[in-house]
Each structure stands twice: as structure tokens, then as C-alpha cells.
Design a protein around this motif. Structure first.
Motif, PDB file in Angstrom:
ATOM      1  N   MET A   1       0.537  -0.937  -0.518  1.00 44.82           N
ATOM      2  CA  MET A   1       0.066  -0.198  -0.318  1.00 44.82           C
ATOM      3  C   MET A   1       0.660   0.999  -0.237  1.00 44.82           C
ATOM      4  O   MET A   1       1.997   1.084   0.980  1.00 44.82           O
ATOM      5  CB  MET A   1      -0.568   0.251   1.086  1.00 44.82           C
ATOM      6  CG  MET A   1      -1.970   1.157   1.243  1.00 44.82           C
ATOM      7  SD  MET A   1      -3.597   0.596   0.714  1.00 44.82           S
ATOM      8  CE  MET A   1      -4.303  -0.662   1.547  1.00 44.82           C
ATOM      9  N   SER A   2       0.442   2.182  -0.636  1.00 44.23           N
ATOM     10  CA  SER A   2       1.416   3.171  -0.500  1.00 44.23           C
ATOM     11  C   SER A   2       1.127   4.622  -0.194  1.00 44.23           C
ATOM     12  O   SER A   2       0.065   4.248   1.176  1.00 44.23           O
ATOM     13  CB  SER A   2       1.217   4.499  -2.147  1.00 44.23           C
ATOM     14  OG  SER A   2      -0.195   4.247  -2.560  1.00 44.23           O
ATOM     15  N   LYS A   3       1.809   5.526   0.015  1.00 40.73           N
ATOM     16  CA  LYS A   3       1.765   6.782   1.305  1.00 40.73           C
ATOM     17  C   LYS A   3      -0.108   6.911   0.832  1.00 40.73           C
ATOM     18  O   LYS A   3      -0.352   7.591   2.184  1.00 40.73           O
ATOM     19  CB  LYS A   3       2.538   7.683   1.458  1.00 40.73           C
ATOM     20  CG  LYS A   3       3.958   7.154   2.085  1.00 40.73           C
ATOM     21  CD  LYS A   3       4.916   8.237   1.690  1.00 40.73           C
ATOM     22  CE  LYS A   3       6.700   7.975   2.297  1.00 40.73           C
ATOM     23  NZ  LYS A   3       7.230   8.379   1.775  1.00 40.73           N
ATOM     24  N   ASN A   4      -0.256   6.820   0.143  1.00 43.07           N
ATOM     25  CA  ASN A   4      -1.468   7.675  -0.978  1.00 43.07           C
ATOM     26  C   ASN A   4      -2.576   6.860  -0.204  1.00 43.07           C
ATOM     27  O   ASN A   4      -3.580   7.260  -0.788  1.00 43.07           O
ATOM     28  CB  ASN A   4      -1.939   8.320  -1.881  1.00 43.07           C
ATOM     29  CG  ASN A   4      -1.536   7.629  -2.568  1.00 43.07           C
ATOM     30  OD1 ASN A   4      -1.397   6.398  -2.536  1.00 43.07           O
ATOM     31  ND2 ASN A   4      -1.372   8.235  -4.333  1.00 43.07           N
ATOM     32  N   ILE A  11       3.909  -1.484 -11.278  1.00 46.32           N
ATOM     33  CA  ILE A  11       5.488  -0.862 -12.885  1.00 46.32           C
ATOM     34  C   ILE A  11       5.366   1.060 -12.251  1.00 46.32           C
ATOM     35  O   ILE A  11       4.376   1.043 -12.031  1.00 46.32           O
ATOM     36  CB  ILE A  11       4.755  -1.453 -13.610  1.00 46.32           C
ATOM     37  CG1 ILE A  11       3.953  -2.549 -14.253  1.00 46.32           C
ATOM     38  CG2 ILE A  11       5.700  -0.851 -15.128  1.00 46.32           C
ATOM     39  CD1 ILE A  11       3.403  -2.997 -15.389  1.00 46.32           C
ATOM     40  N   PRO A  12       6.598   0.629 -11.688  1.00 45.32           N
ATOM     41  CA  PRO A  12       6.766   2.901 -11.436  1.00 45.32           C
ATOM     42  C   PRO A  12       6.115   3.576 -12.296  1.00 45.32           C
ATOM     43  O   PRO A  12       5.519   4.708 -12.055  1.00 45.32           O
ATOM     44  CB  PRO A  12       8.178   2.504 -11.511  1.00 45.32           C
ATOM     45  CG  PRO A  12       9.024   1.004 -10.956  1.00 45.32           C
ATOM     46  CD  PRO A  12       8.013  -0.059 -11.356  1.00 45.32           C
ATOM     47  N   GLY A  13       6.966   3.276 -13.704  1.00 41.81           N
ATOM     48  CA  GLY A  13       5.983   3.896 -14.530  1.00 41.81           C
ATOM     49  C   GLY A  13       4.470   4.217 -14.709  1.00 41.81           C
ATOM     50  O   GLY A  13       3.386   5.155 -14.785  1.00 41.81           O
ATOM     51  N   PHE A  14       3.344   2.901 -14.722  1.00 40.51           N
ATOM     52  CA  PHE A  14       2.476   3.000 -14.413  1.00 40.51           C
ATOM     53  C   PHE A  14       1.667   3.637 -13.001  1.00 40.51           C
ATOM     54  O   PHE A  14       0.468   4.181 -13.439  1.00 40.51           O
ATOM     55  CB  PHE A  14       1.729   1.495 -14.894  1.00 40.51           C
ATOM     56  CG  PHE A  14       0.154   1.014 -14.401  1.00 40.51           C
ATOM     57  CD1 PHE A  14      -0.102   2.024 -15.030  1.00 40.51           C
ATOM     58  CD2 PHE A  14       0.213  -0.079 -14.554  1.00 40.51           C
ATOM     59  CE1 PHE A  14      -1.723   1.963 -15.753  1.00 40.51           C
ATOM     60  CE2 PHE A  14      -1.185  -0.568 -14.855  1.00 40.51           C
ATOM     61  CZ  PHE A  14      -2.403   0.804 -15.309  1.00 40.51           C
ATOM     62  N   LEU A  18      -0.808   6.199 -12.638  1.00 34.24           N
ATOM     63  CA  LEU A  18      -2.069   6.162 -11.933  1.00 34.24           C
ATOM     64  C   LEU A  18      -1.929   7.176 -10.920  1.00 34.24           C
ATOM     65  O   LEU A  18      -3.126   6.968  -9.758  1.00 34.24           O
ATOM     66  CB  LEU A  18      -2.246   5.157 -11.419  1.00 34.24           C
ATOM     67  CG  LEU A  18      -2.807   4.232 -12.726  1.00 34.24           C
ATOM     68  CD1 LEU A  18      -2.412   2.500 -12.165  1.00 34.24           C
ATOM     69  CD2 LEU A  18      -3.647   4.527 -13.016  1.00 34.24           C
ATOM     70  N   MET A  19      -0.807   8.337  -9.951  1.00 34.61           N
ATOM     71  CA  MET A  19      -0.827   9.124  -9.079  1.00 34.61           C
ATOM     72  C   MET A  19      -0.618   8.622  -8.134  1.00 34.61           C
ATOM     73  O   MET A  19      -1.202   8.096  -6.852  1.00 34.61           O
ATOM     74  CB  MET A  19      -2.373  10.049  -9.081  1.00 34.61           C
ATOM     75  CG  MET A  19      -2.510  10.941 -10.250  1.00 34.61           C
ATOM     76  SD  MET A  19      -1.515  12.541 -10.452  1.00 34.61           S
ATOM     77  CE  MET A  19      -1.821  13.616 -11.728  1.00 34.61           C
ATOM     78  N   GLY A  20       0.049   7.230  -8.108  1.00 31.28           N
ATOM     79  CA  GLY A  20       0.356   6.779  -6.670  1.00 31.28           C
ATOM     80  C   GLY A  20       0.187   4.942  -7.299  1.00 31.28           C
ATOM     81  O   GLY A  20       0.387   3.634  -6.101  1.00 31.28           O
ATOM     82  N   LYS A 203     -10.807   6.349 -17.566  1.00 22.82           N
ATOM     83  CA  LYS A 203     -12.073   6.731 -16.686  1.00 22.82           C
ATOM     84  C   LYS A 203     -11.006   6.295 -14.998  1.00 22.82           C
ATOM     85  O   LYS A 203     -10.399   5.417 -15.216  1.00 22.82           O
ATOM     86  CB  LYS A 203     -13.267   6.065 -17.038  1.00 22.82           C
ATOM     87  CG  LYS A 203     -13.988   6.163 -15.488  1.00 22.82           C
ATOM     88  CD  LYS A 203     -15.351   5.114 -16.120  1.00 22.82           C
ATOM     89  CE  LYS A 203     -15.987   4.499 -15.123  1.00 22.82           C
ATOM     90  NZ  LYS A 203     -17.260   3.812 -15.784  1.00 22.82           N
ATOM     91  N   TYR A 204     -11.197   7.233 -14.647  1.00 22.81           N
ATOM     92  CA  TYR A 204     -10.435   6.688 -13.195  1.00 22.81           C
ATOM     93  C   TYR A 204     -11.666   7.375 -11.957  1.00 22.81           C
ATOM     94  O   TYR A 204     -10.740   8.156 -11.628  1.00 22.81           O
ATOM     95  CB  TYR A 204      -9.231   6.955 -12.920  1.00 22.81           C
ATOM     96  CG  TYR A 204      -8.476   6.778 -11.874  1.00 22.81           C
ATOM     97  CD1 TYR A 204      -8.672   5.037 -11.170  1.00 22.81           C
ATOM     98  CD2 TYR A 204      -7.397   6.465 -11.889  1.00 22.81           C
ATOM     99  CE1 TYR A 204      -7.889   4.981  -9.936  1.00 22.81           C
ATOM    100  CE2 TYR A 204      -6.103   6.151 -11.014  1.00 22.81           C
ATOM    101  CZ  TYR A 204      -6.880   5.043  -9.901  1.00 22.81           C
ATOM    102  OH  TYR A 204      -6.292   4.279  -9.032  1.00 22.81           O
ATOM    103  N   ARG A 205     -12.374   6.226 -11.349  1.00 20.43           N
ATOM    104  CA  ARG A 205     -13.530   7.651 -10.356  1.00 20.43           C
ATOM    105  C   ARG A 205     -12.242   7.349  -9.146  1.00 20.43           C
ATOM    106  O   ARG A 205     -11.243   6.190  -8.614  1.00 20.43           O
ATOM    107  CB  ARG A 205     -13.999   6.555 -10.420  1.00 20.43           C
ATOM    108  CG  ARG A 205     -15.545   6.268 -11.188  1.00 20.43           C
ATOM    109  CD  ARG A 205     -16.604   5.447 -10.866  1.00 20.43           C
ATOM    110  NE  ARG A 205     -17.124   5.906 -12.166  1.00 20.43           N
ATOM    111  CZ  ARG A 205     -17.943   4.794 -11.774  1.00 20.43           C
ATOM    112  NH1 ARG A 205     -18.109   2.632 -11.759  1.00 20.43           N
ATOM    113  NH2 ARG A 205     -19.239   4.504 -13.177  1.00 20.43           N
ATOM    114  N   GLY A 206     -12.457   8.506  -8.149  1.00 22.68           N
ATOM    115  CA  GLY A 206     -12.181   8.237  -7.746  1.00 22.68           C
ATOM    116  C   GLY A 206     -10.233   8.578  -6.811  1.00 22.68           C
ATOM    117  O   GLY A 206     -10.152   9.135  -6.221  1.00 22.68           O
ATOM    118  N   SER A 207      -9.810   9.774  -8.073  1.00 18.55           N
ATOM    119  CA  SER A 207      -8.386   9.834  -8.359  1.00 18.55           C
ATOM    120  C   SER A 207      -8.225  10.737  -9.583  1.00 18.55           C
ATOM    121  O   SER A 207      -8.480  10.882 -10.757  1.00 18.55           O
ATOM    122  CB  SER A 207      -7.446   8.675  -8.214  1.00 18.55           C
ATOM    123  OG  SER A 207      -6.140   8.900  -8.485  1.00 18.55           O
TER     124      SER A 207
END
Length: 483
Positions: A1-4, A11-14, A18-20, A203-207
Motif C-alpha cells: 500500500m502506498s503512502k496515499n 510498474i513504477p511508470g504505471f 495512476l498518481m500512486g 476513466k478513473y473514479r476517485g482519483s
């Protein structure tokens, strides 16, 4: 789980796009034609979960488990820790088709498939589920209404059980997946062109997420994703100062030199000395203990080194001490995003102070038809806002005639614009250097003769007795002709 609070895709670039990472307990549609890399992305998603000690489940409805594992291992994935639910048809399926004479195949298969999924989910309680492909459910439904109802209910069942779901879709013009796009929380689009692969989010709900089309490459070690560079993501503090060329007369021309954290275009025809002038700034930087890097799209590393050594620029020594890196680039090997990430890594990891791209013509080849201006703008702005001094070598085709600085419309990018010209007097070919633009300070308006000798670059006094060099028709002043 990331900090956010998001789940890494593996995949780091992915994750950067995806902003995290993924918002947990949501469902995401992975769209793409066969061969675009959907299953490989799913394997990254699952193996990242295993690495974080999460329970992960692969529901394979197309390929059998043994084939999935074999393909994954060939790409370097370790499938240990991944639970598989194999719902692909086996060799007995064809023989048992006779049993469906009374009931439809959908009615017979649906109940069995549903019970297997529920039993598996209740058994392992996965944090991550990868379903490949969900469109197989369409064949277990009696009509489109039943499919939409069952698919939506199924995704809610998984997310309510605490799983984050990544599912693939097979679609075509005759068999669209618009209904799946409405019921998911995020849509990831994969495409495959003759020039390469790409990934985008629609599309990306909530982020939030990074808009645009990003480069993607499938390697023997998995998937690499190269987000398109955005200059606004970086703004580092650095000391505003003037960088000397190490040639006093050239510094006089520039009123001291070029400023740190600016972009300089050195323009001129072939063989006039553009690269040598750029390397001269790097030679002086090496003397200050600063590292530089030159990306050469047209000239080999060996040729560049030998040429510089022959004119008293100690490139070999600079490379040996780590003050210079010469990176030959095959234009058709990298996408613009891949090249930008290459430069970004060099700047971030090695603290390079000067970056030279030689030349913009070679760089444009890597764009594969895309607009070079926007890509160069992003790359140059990213570096200059990091305090890096950027030198762009620009070649113009015309050796004589009216002055033309660039042929791709990038002159607006330049904080400093140096131009080199050939001119002929008394049957001899000479070179001249001048400054056309300097955003942060005044500069000398005249031209000077440029010579490249075995002792290095020589810049003469202002050419006051010749006129018409810029127009391409140089001539001695009248009083000189009478001498």
C-alpha cells in the motif's frame, strides 16, 4: 500500500500515471486487442501483491493455468504465491456438448462457474483479483441484459469481499464492450502500433491521473511504462549564474557566457562547428567539477571522441573522471517518452549540469511523425527547471542564402540563440559566429570569425570590415576593396 492509500500496480511508470496506484476495492477494465500486453500487466499487478504479502487470485477463463504459468515464467514472473482458478474449457468440453441438448450451454455452465468462483473467493479472501477475460461471461448469459446484470453483480461481489479487481476485455467493432466501460471504476487502454505500444487512462473514479498517451514496452523482464514528461512536476532551486565557455572572445560575444538553467540553440549548416562549440561549454564545466552528458543521434561515440581530442578538447579524460558521458542514440530505438525518461534518469541520478542533444534532426526521427515542438518543449522545460543547462544542436540545410535558424519551429524555446555561418572571402571559406537572441542579458550584435584548430576553438575580433554575411552574400566594405 502506498503512502496515499493506493495499491501499487507493480510498474513504477504505471503508478506515476495512476498518481500512486489503484484505489483499493474498485474494479478496473483493461482493454486491448490480442497481443497488447493485458495479461503481462495483470501479472505485474498480482506479483506486486504477493511481494506485499497479500492474497492474490488469477481467474483464467481463456488459457489453462499451466500455459499461463509457462508464459509468465518466460517473462521473468515468479508465480509462487498466486492462486489460480482455472475456468478455461478442458479437452472434455467438446465431448460433453451432447449433454446440452435439453438445456442451453449457458444454463448448464453458468451455475457451475458461479459456484466455483464463490467457493474460491470465500476460501482465500483475495486482496487482488485478475480476471482474464471477463467477456467469457457473455457466452454464459442468455442475453445482453443478463450479461450486464451478472457482470455488475459479480464485480460488486468481489469488491464487497475486499478485493481490488483488474479484468480484461476482448472487443471488436461487432462485439463492443461499452457496457463494461460503464460499470467499472477505471478504464486502461492498451494499443499496439507498428511503431510501438502505448497506454492511456480514459476513466478513473476517485482519483486524478496523468492524461495523454504514454509509451509502453514489453521486455524479457516484464512491462516498462514511460509516462510522458510534464515540465510542471519539477521546480528545483538552483543558483542563477553565468556559465563561461572558456573562450574569452566567445564570452565577450555573449556578455559573459550563457546562464545556468537556460536553453541554448546552436544553429548552423553541416560541418560548421556546432557540436564543437557545445562541447566547449562542457569542457569548461568539467574544469568546475560539473558533469555533462551529450546524446548524439548521428555521430558515433568513437568519432566524437577522436574529433574532440584532435582539437585539444580532452574528452577521454573527461569521460574517465566522470565529468562527461557520451550516449549514442539510435533514433528509431526509443519513443519520445522513453528518451525523455532516459534523460530524466541521467539528470536525477547523476546530477548532470549540462545536457546536449545533438541534433534536433536526429531527435525528430524518434518521434515517428509526432510534433517535435511539444516533446522538445516538455523535455527542455523539465531540465531547465531542474537547473540543468540545455544545449540543442540544430542543423539547417542551406549553406548559403538567407539566414534560417531552425526548420522545425523551435527557436521560441531558446533563451540563447547562437548561429554559425560560412562565408567566402578572396576564394577562401571561413566561419562566423554570432548571437541572435539572449533572453537574460544583452549581447554583442556583431559577428566574429570562428576557427577550429588543433589547439582548440579560436574566436576572432568583431568582423567590422565584412558585411552581408547573414544575407549569404558577404562582401568587403568599399574602402577595403580599394586597398
Amino acid at each position: 500500500m502506498s503512502k496515499n492509500g493506493k495499491l501499487s500496480s507493480g510498474i513504477p511508470g504505471f503508478d506515476e500515471i495512476l498518481m500512486g496506484g489503484f484505489v483499493p476495492q474498485r474494479s478496473y477494465l483493461l482493454r486491448g486487442l490480442p497481443g497488447t500486453g493485458k495479461t503481462a500487466l495483470g501479472m505485474h499487478f498480482l506479483t506486486e501483491g504477493v511481494r506485499n504479502n497479500e492474497k492474490v487470485l488469477f481467474i483464467n477463463m481463456g488459457e489453462p493455468t499451466a500455459q499461463v504459468k509457462t508464459n509468465a515464467q518466460k517473462m521473468g514472473f515468479d508465480t509462487t504465491g498466486i492462486d489460480f482458478l482455472d475456468l478455461s474449457p478442458d479437452e472434455d468440453f467438446f465431448a460433453n456438448m451432447e449433454a446440452y441438448d435439453i438445456f442451453s450451454p449457458a444454463e448448464v455452465e453458468r451455475e457451475s462457474t458461479t459456484s466455483q468462483i464463490i467457493e474460491k473467493i470465500e476460501s482465500i479472501k483475495p486482496n487482488r483479483v485478475f480476471l482474464d477475460p471477463i467477456t467469457q461471461f457473455r457466452y454464459l448469459s442468455t442475453d445482453e441484459f443478463q450479461f450486464r446484470k451478472q457482470a455488475l453483480s459479480f464485480l460488486r461481489f468481489l469488491t464487497d469481499k475486499g478485493a481490488t479487481v483488474l479484468f480484461t476485455s476482448e472487443f471488436s467493432d461487432h462485439d463492443p464492450d461499452d457496457d463494461l466501460q460503464f460499470m467499472c471504476d477505471g478504464i486502461i487502454n492498451l494499443e499496439f502500433f507498428s511503431e510501438g505500444r502505448s497506454i492511456s487512462i480514459s476513466k478513473y473514479r476517485g482519483s486524478g491521473f496523468r492524461f495523454g498517451v504514454h509509451s509502453m514496452r514489453i521486455t524479457p523482464n516484464g512491462v516498462k511504462i514511460y509516462p510522458r514528461l510534464r515540465p510542471k512536476v519539477v521546480e528545483k532551486e538552483f543558483t542563477q549564474e553565468t556559465i563561461s565557455s572558456g573562450v574569452p572572445e566567445m564570452d565577450e560575444l555573449l556578455h559573459g557566457g550563457i546562464e545556468r538553467g537556460t536553453t541554448t540553440i546552436i544553429s548552423g549548416p553541416s560541418g560548421v562547428g556546432k557540436t564543437t562549440v557545445g562541447i566547449q561549454f562542457m569542457k569548461e564545466a568539467a574544469g568546475r567539477g560539473e558533469r555533462s552528458v551529450v546524446y548524439t543521434f548521428e555521430e558515433s561515440e568513437e568519432s566524437l571522441i577522436n574529433r574532440c581530442e584532435s582539437i585539444n578538447i580532452p574528452v577521454k579524460s573527461m569521460i574517465k573522471t566522470g565529468m562527461l558521458s557520451v550516449v549514442p542514440v539510435e533514433p528509431l530505438r526509443y519513443s519520445p517518452e522513453e528518451f525523455a525518461q532516459l534523460v530524466r534518469k541521467e539528470v536525477d541520478d547523476n546530477n548532470s549540469k549540462i545536457v546536449m542533444i545533438d541534433s534536433t534532426s536526429g531527435y525528430s526521427l524518434s518521434l515517428r511523425g509526432e510534433d517535435p515542438v511539444s516533446h522538445l518543449h516538455s523535455l527542455a522545460k523539465y531540465m531547465t527547471r531542474s537547473g540543468v543547462t540545455v544545449i540543442l544542436i540544430n542543423e539547417v540545410e542551406n549553406i548559403s542564402g538567407d539566414l534560417k535558424i531552425t526548420e522545425i519551429g523551435i527557436s521560441y524555446l531558446a533563451d540563447n540563440l547562437l548561429f554559425l555561418r560560412y562565408f567566402e572571402t578572396e576564394g577562401e571559406l571561413h566561419k562566423a559566429i554570432g548571437v541572435l537572441k539572449k533572453r537574460l542579458s544583452d549581447f554583442e550584435k556583431g559577428l566574429r570569425e570562428l576557427s577550429i584548430t588543433q589547439y582548440g576553438i579560436r574566436v576572432g575580433q568583431p568582423l567590422t570590415d565584412i558585411r552581408g554575411i547573414i544575407s549569404g552574400t558577404p562582401e568587403l566594405k568599399k574602402n577595403d576593396k580599394n586597398d
